[in-house]
Design an enzyme around this catalytic site. Structure first.
Site, PDB file in Angstrom:
ATOM      1  CB  CYS A  43      -0.942  -0.014   1.204  1.00 22.09           C
ATOM      2  SG  CYS A  43      -1.832   1.537   1.378  1.00 22.09           S
ATOM      3  CB  CYS A  48      -3.127   2.531  -1.772  1.00 22.71           C
ATOM      4  SG  CYS A  48      -3.427   0.818  -1.353  1.00 22.71           S
ATOM      5  CE  LYS A  51      -4.445   4.311  -6.446  1.00 24.44           C
ATOM      6  NZ  LYS A  51      -4.993   2.982  -6.251  1.00 24.44           N
ATOM      7  CE1 TYR A 180     -10.766  -1.376  -6.405  1.00 25.68           C
ATOM      8  CE2 TYR A 180     -10.969  -3.707  -6.968  1.00 25.68           C
ATOM      9  CZ  TYR A 180     -11.383  -2.609  -6.224  1.00 25.68           C
ATOM     10  OH  TYR A 180     -12.393  -2.743  -5.324  1.00 25.68           O
ATOM     11  CB  ILE A 181      -3.651  -2.807 -10.957  1.00 24.22           C
ATOM     12  CG1 ILE A 181      -3.676  -2.999  -9.431  1.00 24.22           C
ATOM     13  CG2 ILE A 181      -2.274  -2.368 -11.423  1.00 24.22           C
ATOM     14  CD1 ILE A 181      -2.682  -4.014  -8.898  1.00 24.22           C
ATOM     15  CD  GLU A 184      -6.766   2.346  -9.014  1.00 26.12           C
ATOM     16  OE1 GLU A 184      -7.674   2.542  -8.218  1.00 26.12           O
ATOM     17  OE2 GLU A 184      -5.646   1.924  -8.657  1.00 26.12           O
ATOM     18  CG  HIS A 438     -28.005  23.968  -4.530  1.00 26.67           C
ATOM     19  ND1 HIS A 438     -28.038  23.118  -5.603  1.00 26.67           N
ATOM     20  CD2 HIS A 438     -28.129  25.223  -5.034  1.00 26.67           C
ATOM     21  CE1 HIS A 438     -28.177  23.824  -6.708  1.00 26.67           C
ATOM     22  NE2 HIS A 438     -28.234  25.097  -6.401  1.00 26.67           N
ATOM     23  CD  GLU A 443     -27.682  19.900  -5.225  1.00 24.64           C
ATOM     24  OE1 GLU A 443     -28.729  20.322  -4.717  1.00 24.64           O
ATOM     25  OE2 GLU A 443     -26.847  20.639  -5.787  1.00 24.64           O
TER      26      GLU A 443
HETATM   27  P1  NDP Z   1      -8.167  -7.508 -10.174  1.00 30.05           P
HETATM   28  O1  NDP Z   1      -8.579  -8.777  -9.577  1.00 30.05           O
HETATM   29  O2  NDP Z   1      -8.904  -6.268  -9.855  1.00 30.05           O
HETATM   30  O3  NDP Z   1      -8.149  -7.646 -11.757  1.00 30.05           O
HETATM   31  C1  NDP Z   1      -7.443  -8.661 -12.400  1.00 30.05           C
HETATM   32  C2  NDP Z   1      -7.754  -8.555 -13.867  1.00 30.05           C
HETATM   33  O4  NDP Z   1      -6.960  -9.466 -14.582  1.00 30.05           O
HETATM   34  C3  NDP Z   1      -9.210  -8.885 -14.156  1.00 30.05           C
HETATM   35  O5  NDP Z   1      -9.647  -8.012 -15.145  1.00 30.05           O
HETATM   36  C4  NDP Z   1      -9.123 -10.315 -14.662  1.00 30.05           C
HETATM   37  O6  NDP Z   1     -10.134 -10.638 -15.562  1.00 30.05           O
HETATM   38  C5  NDP Z   1      -7.788 -10.282 -15.384  1.00 30.05           C
HETATM   39  N1  NDP Z   1      -7.149 -11.590 -15.491  1.00 30.05           N
HETATM   40  C6  NDP Z   1      -6.824 -12.417 -14.491  1.00 30.05           C
HETATM   41  N2  NDP Z   1      -6.195 -13.507 -14.969  1.00 30.05           N
HETATM   42  C7  NDP Z   1      -6.109 -13.342 -16.302  1.00 30.05           C
HETATM   43  C8  NDP Z   1      -5.570 -14.126 -17.361  1.00 30.05           C
HETATM   44  N3  NDP Z   1      -4.990 -15.294 -17.123  1.00 30.05           N
HETATM   45  N4  NDP Z   1      -5.667 -13.646 -18.615  1.00 30.05           N
HETATM   46  C9  NDP Z   1      -6.257 -12.468 -18.874  1.00 30.05           C
HETATM   47  N5  NDP Z   1      -6.786 -11.683 -17.897  1.00 30.05           N
HETATM   48  C10 NDP Z   1      -6.709 -12.116 -16.641  1.00 30.05           C
HETATM   49  O7  NDP Z   1      -6.620  -7.409  -9.834  1.00 30.05           O
HETATM   50  P2  NDP Z   1      -5.571  -6.233  -9.952  1.00 30.05           P
HETATM   51  O8  NDP Z   1      -4.296  -6.897 -10.297  1.00 30.05           O
HETATM   52  O9  NDP Z   1      -6.059  -5.140 -10.799  1.00 30.05           O
HETATM   53  O10 NDP Z   1      -5.511  -5.725  -8.460  1.00 30.05           O
HETATM   54  C11 NDP Z   1      -5.299  -6.655  -7.384  1.00 30.05           C
HETATM   55  C12 NDP Z   1      -6.134  -6.292  -6.193  1.00 30.05           C
HETATM   56  O11 NDP Z   1      -5.562  -5.184  -5.537  1.00 30.05           O
HETATM   57  C13 NDP Z   1      -7.545  -5.875  -6.517  1.00 30.05           C
HETATM   58  O12 NDP Z   1      -8.411  -6.960  -6.600  1.00 30.05           O
HETATM   59  C14 NDP Z   1      -7.912  -4.952  -5.393  1.00 30.05           C
HETATM   60  O13 NDP Z   1      -8.472  -5.713  -4.368  1.00 30.05           O
HETATM   61  C15 NDP Z   1      -6.567  -4.381  -4.982  1.00 30.05           C
HETATM   62  N6  NDP Z   1      -6.447  -2.997  -5.479  1.00 30.05           N
HETATM   63  C16 NDP Z   1      -7.280  -2.046  -4.996  1.00 30.05           C
HETATM   64  C17 NDP Z   1      -7.199  -0.753  -5.444  1.00 30.05           C
HETATM   65  C18 NDP Z   1      -8.129   0.272  -4.888  1.00 30.05           C
HETATM   66  O14 NDP Z   1      -8.714   0.047  -3.846  1.00 30.05           O
HETATM   67  N7  NDP Z   1      -8.331   1.400  -5.571  1.00 30.05           N
HETATM   68  C19 NDP Z   1      -6.227  -0.340  -6.447  1.00 30.05           C
HETATM   69  C20 NDP Z   1      -5.419  -1.427  -6.913  1.00 30.05           C
HETATM   70  C21 NDP Z   1      -5.532  -2.692  -6.439  1.00 30.05           C
HETATM   71  P3  NDP Z   1     -11.604 -11.078 -15.065  1.00 30.05           P
HETATM   72  O15 NDP Z   1     -12.255  -9.852 -14.526  1.00 30.05           O
HETATM   73  O16 NDP Z   1     -12.231 -11.552 -16.330  1.00 30.05           O
HETATM   74  O17 NDP Z   1     -11.406 -12.158 -14.073  1.00 30.05           O
END
Ligand code: NDP
Length: 461
Positions: A43, A48, A51, A180-181, A184, A438, A443
């Site tokens: 984080c 976080c 980022k 998410y990642i 973002e 307002h 709102e």
């Molecule tokens: P996420 O789980 O959010 O997303 C992973 C992505 O990768 C999904 O779109 C998934 O697709 C795809 N994916 C997974 N495996 C494959 C594959 N073999 N081939 C192609 N696509 C694939 O993970 P992130 O890495 O983005 O982030 C990790 C975690 O960190 C998040 O889940 C979140 O909890 C945390 N985080 C939170 C943030 C915040 O609070 N703002 C910011 C960044 C991270 P599909 O959806 O189809 O499964």
């Protein structure tokens, strides 16, 4: 007098580990905490916090453009990536210092070393080889980016870890993933002037969010100039004469300076000595825990991303506080995972708490959906073609608001406050009798009087 060296030994100096160690030590327990990299964990060091600093940096070019509509003439602007990285690094170093200071102030012993389990009560400090014993052990080693080894050329790609320290800002980037990642960073790099492509295997980005927000964000990102390729995946990455060459399943050959994989994160359990200590893991290598974060070994707990529950910093911290209640205050406390507010720091931002329309439709017989889409006040003069979306999902029978979803400026800030109202069990009537403030965007949340539509037995009526 305990026969162990420590009451508590914590492995991993991230959000969860540091909180557990600090609070246990402040209760008078003899605590040590070991971290092999930097205190603060994902984080603070490469997640976080940096980022969000990058998100701020990436928003300025739009601020400069918007200024004209308000009478400002902004001179020529330029961006210095190295300056941003250095400023971010300085802030991260300051925060790391604060984490350590908090531990020292509570009398926890800080160990800058990797630590591995030898048995259920013994830990080896890898820097010195020294063995120490503890009555209770907490594993909070977090996770790391999934390297996607099945992808030929994956070793040529970066993850979010490296994105924070690129030598140069690339001219072009392809980001794989739709979570998410990926989302973002696509916005960050685009905002900093990088030609950005997102490639995602599913039908729509951000699979776990409300459909309206997913579509709305997708459209907004495309309108800004981010290329989004859905229903597509990378098949191969190789070195070309001028950058990287990417073969895709459906979009032919792409070229980019940098390819970033954001395909989820794996728990950090390799080589931790879990087998020696008898700690069970699941098929993904995540530590299996009960409702109180206790592993199958009585005196060993695990929390945060290493347990693969909800991968969010405040959740790991909450799990650590529950551990303290359970282990040291004779008050067994289960972490509460209901109604976790969350934000995606995309541009525009997503803020959400509770059930999406789709999820709520499966759980409740009848829903009222209140939906507003509007141009925020600032956009009237800036001329920026942006729209905010706000949505409340209400269980028609109890009148409880079971989901709140926002796309637009400050959506994350709003979701934090909406989290309180949903947690308190507020009904739509509570929202209705709340005075509007307002002029704000928020709102709208208390002025959507008539449902936009209803969902009955999962079907829109
Ligand atoms: P996420 O789980 O959010 O997303 C992973 C992505 O990768 C999904 O779109 C998934 O697709 C795809 N994916 C997974 N495996 C494959 C594959 N073999 N081939 C192609 N696509 C694939 O993970 P992130 O890495 O983005 O982030 C990790 C975690 O960190 C998040 O889940 C979140 O909890 C945390 N985080 C939170 C943030 C915040 O609070 N703002 C910011 C960044 C991270 P599909 O959806 O189809 O499964």
């Amino acid at each position: 007098m305990s026969s162990y060296d420590y009451d508590l030994f914590v492995i991993g100096g991230g959000s969860g580990g540091v909180r557990g160690a600090r609070v246990a030590a402040s209760l008078g327990k003899k605590v040590a905490i070991a971290e092999e990299y930097r205190y603060g964990g994902t984080c603070v060091i490469r997640g976080c916090v940096p980022k969000k600093l990058f998100v701020y940096a990436s928003q300025f070019h739009e601020h400069f453009e918007d200024a004209a509509g308000f009478g400002w003439t902004v001179g020529e602007s330029s961006f210095d990536w190295k300056k941003l990285v250095a400023a971010k690094d300085a802030e991260i170093a300051r925060l790391e210092g604060l984490y350590k200071k908090g531990l020292v102030g509570a009398n926890a012993e800080i160990l800058e070393t990797r630590a591995e389990l030898v048995d259920a009560h013994t830990v080896r400090l890898m820097k010195t080889g020294q063995m120490v014993t503890a009555k209770t052990i907490m594993i909070a080693t977090g996770g790391r980016p999934n390297p996607h080894v099945a992808l030929p050329g994956h070793e040529l790609c970066i993850s979010s870890n490296e994105a924070f320290h690129l030598e140069e800002l690339p001219k072009s980037i392809v980001i794989a993933g739709g979570g998410y990642i990926a989302v973002e960073f696509a916005n960050i790099f685009h905002g900093l002037g990088v030609d950005t492509t997102l490639i995602y295997r599913g039908a729509e980005i951000l699979s776990r969010f409300d459909e309206d927000l997913r579509r709305g964000l997708h459209e907004a990102m495309v309108a800004k100039g981010i290329r989004i390729l859905c229903h597509d995946t990378l098949q191969q990455v190789s070195k070309g004469e001028d950058g990287l060459v990417l073969e895709t399943l459906n979009s032919g050959t792409l070229r980019a300076d940098v390819v970033m994989l954001a395909l989820g994160r794996d728990p950090n359990t390799e080589g931790l000595g879990l087998e020696a200590a008898g700690v069970a893991v699941d098929e993904r290598g995540a530590i299996i825990v009960d409702d109180y974060s206790r592993t199958n070994v009585e005196n060993i707990y695990a929390l945060g991303d290493v347990t693969n529950r909800v991968q969010l910093t405040p959740v790991a911290i909450h799990e650590a506080m529950c551990f303290i209640e359970t282990e040291y205050k004779n008050n067994p406390t289960r972490p509460d995972y209901e109604l976790i507010p969350t934000a995606v720091f995309s541009q525009p931002e997503i803020g959400t708490v509770g059930l999406s329309e789709e999820e709520a439709g499966k759980r409740y017989g009848e829903l009222e959906v209140y939906r507003a889409q509007f141009r925020p006040l600032k956009a009237t003069l800036s001329g920026r073609p942006e729209r905010m979306i706000m949505k409340l999902i209400v269980d028609a029978a109890s009148r409880k608001v079971v989901g709140a979803h926002i796309l637009g400026h400050d959506a994350g800030e709003m979701a934090q406050l909406l989290g309180i109202t949903l947690k308190a069990g507020c009904t739509k009537d509570d929202f209705d009798r709340t005075m509007a403030l307002h002029p704000t965007a928020a709102e709208e949340l208390v002025t959507m009087y008539a449902p936009s539509y209803r969902i009955r037995d999962g079907q829109r009526v």
